[in-house]
Scaffold this motif. Structure first.
Motif, mmCIF file in Angstrom:
data_model
loop_
_atom_site.group_PDB
_atom_site.id
_atom_site.type_symbol
_atom_site.label_atom_id
_atom_site.label_comp_id
_atom_site.label_asym_id
_atom_site.label_seq_id
_atom_site.Cartn_x
_atom_site.Cartn_y
_atom_site.Cartn_z
ATOM 1 N N CYS A 290 16.529 -80.925 -1.591
ATOM 2 C CA CYS A 290 16.269 -82.327 -1.889
ATOM 3 C C CYS A 290 14.820 -82.688 -1.560
ATOM 4 C CB CYS A 290 17.230 -83.211 -1.106
ATOM 5 S SG CYS A 290 17.042 -84.962 -1.465
ATOM 6 N N ALA A 291 14.311 -82.196 -0.420
ATOM 7 C CA ALA A 291 12.927 -82.491 -0.036
ATOM 8 C C ALA A 291 11.942 -81.878 -1.031
ATOM 9 C CB ALA A 291 12.653 -81.976 1.370
ATOM 10 N N PHE A 292 12.192 -80.654 -1.485
ATOM 11 C CA PHE A 292 11.317 -80.040 -2.481
ATOM 12 C C PHE A 292 11.332 -80.848 -3.779
ATOM 13 C CE2 PHE A 292 11.366 -76.044 -0.005
ATOM 14 C CZ PHE A 292 10.026 -75.717 -0.099
ATOM 15 N N ALA A 293 12.518 -81.247 -4.225
ATOM 16 C CA ALA A 293 12.617 -82.040 -5.463
ATOM 17 C C ALA A 293 11.896 -83.381 -5.291
ATOM 18 C CB ALA A 293 14.085 -82.267 -5.821
ATOM 19 N N PHE A 294 12.036 -84.010 -4.122
ATOM 20 C CA PHE A 294 11.378 -85.286 -3.833
ATOM 21 C C PHE A 294 9.861 -85.142 -3.944
ATOM 22 C CE2 PHE A 294 9.183 -87.848 -0.654
ATOM 23 C CZ PHE A 294 9.534 -89.125 -1.038
ATOM 24 N N PHE A 295 9.291 -84.147 -3.247
ATOM 25 C CA PHE A 295 7.837 -84.000 -3.251
ATOM 26 C C PHE A 295 7.308 -83.522 -4.604
ATOM 27 C CE2 PHE A 295 8.344 -84.187 1.389
ATOM 28 C CZ PHE A 295 7.409 -85.174 1.640
ATOM 29 N N ASN A 296 8.116 -82.820 -5.379
ATOM 30 C CA ASN A 296 7.698 -82.480 -6.749
ATOM 31 C C ASN A 296 7.591 -83.738 -7.601
ATOM 32 O OD1 ASN A 296 7.316 -79.725 -6.481
ATOM 33 N ND2 ASN A 296 9.456 -79.251 -6.921
ATOM 34 N N GLN A 297 8.510 -84.683 -7.426
ATOM 35 C CA GLN A 297 8.422 -85.950 -8.152
ATOM 36 C C GLN A 297 7.184 -86.738 -7.733
ATOM 37 O OE1 GLN A 297 12.432 -87.483 -7.239
ATOM 38 N NE2 GLN A 297 12.709 -87.653 -9.464
ATOM 39 N N ILE A 298 6.877 -86.728 -6.440
ATOM 40 C CA ILE A 298 5.669 -87.403 -5.952
ATOM 41 C C ILE A 298 4.437 -86.763 -6.594
ATOM 42 C CG2 ILE A 298 4.211 -87.783 -3.914
ATOM 43 C CD1 ILE A 298 6.554 -89.556 -3.720
ATOM 44 N N ARG A 299 4.386 -85.439 -6.591
ATOM 45 C CA ARG A 299 3.223 -84.728 -7.142
ATOM 46 C C ARG A 299 3.055 -85.019 -8.633
ATOM 47 N NH1 ARG A 299 3.695 -78.940 -5.936
ATOM 48 N NH2 ARG A 299 5.189 -78.963 -7.625
ATOM 49 N N GLU A 300 4.136 -85.087 -9.370
ATOM 50 C CA GLU A 300 4.062 -85.320 -10.806
ATOM 51 C C GLU A 300 3.704 -86.757 -11.154
ATOM 52 O OE1 GLU A 300 7.884 -84.109 -12.202
ATOM 53 O OE2 GLU A 300 7.531 -81.990 -11.748
ATOM 54 N N ASN A 301 4.068 -87.723 -10.313
ATOM 55 C CA ASN A 301 3.923 -89.126 -10.684
ATOM 56 C C ASN A 301 2.906 -89.909 -9.859
ATOM 57 O OD1 ASN A 301 6.137 -89.527 -12.768
ATOM 58 N ND2 ASN A 301 7.234 -88.515 -11.120
ATOM 59 N N CYS A 302 2.777 -89.630 -8.581
ATOM 60 C CA CYS A 302 1.942 -90.462 -7.698
ATOM 61 C C CYS A 302 1.051 -89.622 -6.788
ATOM 62 C CB CYS A 302 2.824 -91.366 -6.842
ATOM 63 S SG CYS A 302 3.834 -92.515 -7.774
ATOM 64 N N ALA A 303 0.567 -88.504 -7.268
ATOM 65 C CA ALA A 303 -0.188 -87.583 -6.407
ATOM 66 C C ALA A 303 -1.441 -88.227 -5.830
ATOM 67 C CB ALA A 303 -0.555 -86.322 -7.193
ATOM 68 N N GLU A 304 -2.195 -88.949 -6.647
ATOM 69 C CA GLU A 304 -3.464 -89.509 -6.179
ATOM 70 C C GLU A 304 -3.248 -90.577 -5.108
ATOM 71 O OE1 GLU A 304 -7.107 -92.081 -8.036
ATOM 72 O OE2 GLU A 304 -6.236 -90.515 -9.300
ATOM 73 N N SER A 305 -2.356 -91.528 -5.350
ATOM 74 C CA SER A 305 -2.141 -92.592 -4.359
ATOM 75 C C SER A 305 -1.484 -92.045 -3.098
ATOM 76 C CB SER A 305 -1.297 -93.717 -4.957
ATOM 77 O OG SER A 305 -0.023 -93.233 -5.342
ATOM 78 N N PHE A 306 -0.608 -91.052 -3.240
ATOM 79 C CA PHE A 306 0.023 -90.465 -2.064
ATOM 80 C C PHE A 306 -0.999 -89.693 -1.227
ATOM 81 C CE2 PHE A 306 2.440 -86.939 -0.019
ATOM 82 C CZ PHE A 306 3.101 -87.720 0.902
ATOM 83 N N ASP B 71 3.302 -97.328 -2.593
ATOM 84 C CA ASP B 71 4.609 -97.956 -2.818
ATOM 85 C C ASP B 71 4.709 -98.564 -4.214
ATOM 86 O OD1 ASP B 71 5.527 -97.220 -0.326
ATOM 87 O OD2 ASP B 71 5.179 -99.182 0.594
ATOM 88 N N LYS B 72 3.616 -99.150 -4.685
ATOM 89 C CA LYS B 72 3.611 -99.718 -6.041
ATOM 90 C C LYS B 72 3.779 -98.620 -7.079
ATOM 91 C CE LYS B 72 0.919 -102.748 -9.111
ATOM 92 N NZ LYS B 72 1.883 -102.543 -10.127
ATOM 93 N N CYS B 73 3.083 -97.502 -6.890
ATOM 94 C CA CYS B 73 3.221 -96.371 -7.813
ATOM 95 C C CYS B 73 4.649 -95.835 -7.790
ATOM 96 C CB CYS B 73 2.230 -95.265 -7.446
ATOM 97 S SG CYS B 73 2.372 -93.803 -8.490
ATOM 98 N N ALA B 74 5.226 -95.674 -6.590
ATOM 99 C CA ALA B 74 6.593 -95.165 -6.472
ATOM 100 C C ALA B 74 7.589 -96.099 -7.159
ATOM 101 C CB ALA B 74 6.961 -94.973 -5.001
ATOM 102 N N PHE B 75 7.336 -97.405 -7.076
ATOM 103 C CA PHE B 75 8.231 -98.362 -7.722
ATOM 104 C C PHE B 75 8.041 -98.352 -9.235
ATOM 105 C CE2 PHE B 75 9.146 -102.636 -9.353
ATOM 106 C CZ PHE B 75 10.505 -102.691 -9.053
ATOM 107 N N ASP B 76 6.777 -98.404 -9.685
ATOM 108 C CA ASP B 76 6.496 -98.484 -11.115
ATOM 109 C C ASP B 76 6.923 -97.226 -11.866
ATOM 110 O OD1 ASP B 76 5.458 -100.979 -10.670
ATOM 111 O OD2 ASP B 76 3.354 -100.325 -10.725
#
Length: 171
Positions: A66-82, A107-112
């Motif tokens: 689950c943690a790997f899948a979570f951080f892959n989603q972050i990397r694909e969608n919000c890498a710069e802001s994270f 947080d805005k990127c994660a929501f949008d």
């Protein structure tokens, strides 16, 4: 001679860890806690019920997956802001209040992009009932359970200390 403990084969308990620093884990912690809530609670329930970590390897793998899948989603969608957020947290000795601006952007990127709402303070600490498909454990009759010590009784004639408390709080 004590009972011989059987260890599972190495491939059963060796799986990759999430290769991130504490700053990045702290920065993503609120969203990670919400997204992997079921897997985390299932693992903690297993540990509490089984009292043998070898019996919870499957649940531990699920937490890592689950943690790997979570951080892959972050990397694909919000890498710069994270990256900006966790870098700020790292540079400020993990003082999150110094990075509220970067947190807001993340947080805005994660929501949008992902539809994730940051949980309210204390939301993840609420006691919840975990519904599990795992069967209830059967306790081994050969293994003695530890005796719970009785709660100590406070004498009714106990007097307050003559000079007050010996605990000091320094600010």
């Amino acid at each position: 001679m004590p009972n011989k403990i059987e260890l599972p084969p190495e491939e059963e308990y060796s799986f990759p860890e999430v290769p991130l620093t504490s700053a990045s884990l702290i920065s993503a912690g609120h969203h990670l806690g919400r997204q992997c809530d079921k897997a985390n609670k299932e693992f903690m329930l297993c540990k509490a019920e089984e009292e043998d970590p070898r019996k919870c390897l499957r649940e531990g793998k699920e937490v890592s997956r689950c943690a790997f899948a979570f951080f892959n989603q972050i990397r694909e969608n919000c890498a710069e802001s994270f990256t900006e957020y966790w870098t700020c947290v790292d540079n400020s000795q993990h003082d999150l209040y110094k990075c509220r601006k970067q947190q807001g952007v993340f947080d805005k990127c994660a929501f949008d992009k992902l539809g994730w709402v940051r949980p309210e303070m204390g939301d993840l600490n609420q006691v919840t009932v975990v519904k599990t498909e795992r069967p209830k454990p059967v306790l081994d009759a050969d293994v003695p359970t530890p005796e719970k010590s009785p709660k100590p009784q406070i004498p009714e004639d106990l007097k307050a200390p003559r000079l007050g408390s010996k605990v000091f709080f320094f600010s």
